[in-house]
Design a protein around this motif. Structure first.
Motif, PDB file in Angstrom:
ATOM      1  N   SER A   1     -65.652 -45.465  38.710  1.00 31.74           N
ATOM      2  CA  SER A   1     -65.735 -45.256  40.769  1.00 31.74           C
ATOM      3  C   SER A   1     -66.860 -45.610  41.047  1.00 31.74           C
TER       4      SER A   1
ATOM      5  N   ILE B   1     -64.794 -46.708  43.932  1.00 32.29           N
ATOM      6  CA  ILE B   1     -63.228 -46.191  44.075  1.00 32.29           C
ATOM      7  C   ILE B   1     -63.349 -44.500  43.722  1.00 32.29           C
ATOM      8  N   SER B   2     -62.426 -44.171  44.680  1.00 33.80           N
ATOM      9  CA  SER B   2     -62.164 -42.498  43.919  1.00 33.80           C
ATOM     10  C   SER B   2     -61.365 -42.489  42.435  1.00 33.80           C
TER      11      SER B   2
ATOM     12  N   ARG C   1     -57.618 -42.414  42.677  1.00 35.70           N
ATOM     13  CA  ARG C   1     -57.144 -43.682  42.251  1.00 35.70           C
ATOM     14  C   ARG C   1     -57.003 -44.566  41.657  1.00 35.70           C
TER      15      ARG C   1
ATOM     16  N   PRO D   1     -59.252 -53.554  41.070  1.00 38.10           N
ATOM     17  CA  PRO D   1     -59.625 -54.009  42.217  1.00 38.10           C
ATOM     18  C   PRO D   1     -60.038 -55.083  42.812  1.00 38.10           C
TER      19      PRO D   1
END
Length: 206
Positions: free
Chosen positions: A163, A168-169, A172, A204
């Motif tokens: 993260s 990114i959280s 997620r 991602p």
């Protein structure tokens, strides 16, 4: 003279009996060679390609149309923004398919204890980690050294680091892990696992 005639008859009879044994045996050998050495492999290969082509070709994984690995054999990942797999003790290099094997070190072996301590230190040095014990499969190698999967617990343990690295959280990332979780046929939720390469390909950024 009579004795010679009898011996000749016996020799002729022996030769005829040998031919009677060898010829059928040769026919059976040729028949089985064609059936089991040619027709059967072709039939099995054809059925496999027809019914399960992905598995028959090695469960290969693609990225941008290029093969990046197999779902059946692990790879080494060391970047902070990647999920890390199990350590590998294969000969030569990690995840060496030609040198599959474990370290054969017992729990009380100082070399194993040192290796585990170094692996824990590497995990903590790479980024933030949750409080509590490190999942066992993140610090110990398997018997084959080629495991492509880790437990869901091992994947979730790495969320804070990933993260932070990718921005990114954790929520997620947790959803991503749960979406890739698989359970063995006769297992339970505690035995759920994720494929490390598939998980990294789904990130991602990786």
């Amino acid at each position: 003279m009579k004795q010679a005639t009898v011996n000749e008859l016996q020799d002729d009879s022996h030769s005829a009996s040998q031919q009677g044994v060898w010829l059928p045996a040769l026919r059976v050998l040729l028949l089985l060679g064609v059936l089991l050495g040619l027709l059967y492999p072709l039939a099995v290969t054809g059925l496999a390609q027809l019914l399960m082509p992905e598995k028959a070709n090695g469960s290969l994984l693609l990225k941008d149309g290029k093969v990046v690995g197999s779902a059946l054999i692990g790879q080494q990942f060391t970047k902070p923004g990647q999920f890390w797999g199990r350590p590998s003790a294969t000969g030569g290099t990690p995840y060496n398919g030609t040198g599959s094997g474990g370290s054969n070190l017992g729990p009380s072996n100082p070399a194993l204890q040192k290796a585990v301590a170094e692996r824990i230190a590497a995990l903590k040095a790479a980024g933030p980690v949750p409080a509590g014990a490190v999942p066992l499969d993140l610090v110990t190698a398997s018997a084959s050294g080629l495991d492509p999967d880790i437990s869901v617990a091992a994947a979730l343990y790495q969320l804070p680091r990933i993260s932070q690295a990718l921005g990114i959280s954790e929520a997620r990332l947790r959803t991503l892990v749960n979406a890739h979780a698989e359970t063995a046929w006769f297992g339970n939720s505690d035995s759920a696992r994720v494929n490390v390469l598939e998980l990294n390909l789904a990130l991602p950024v990786h």
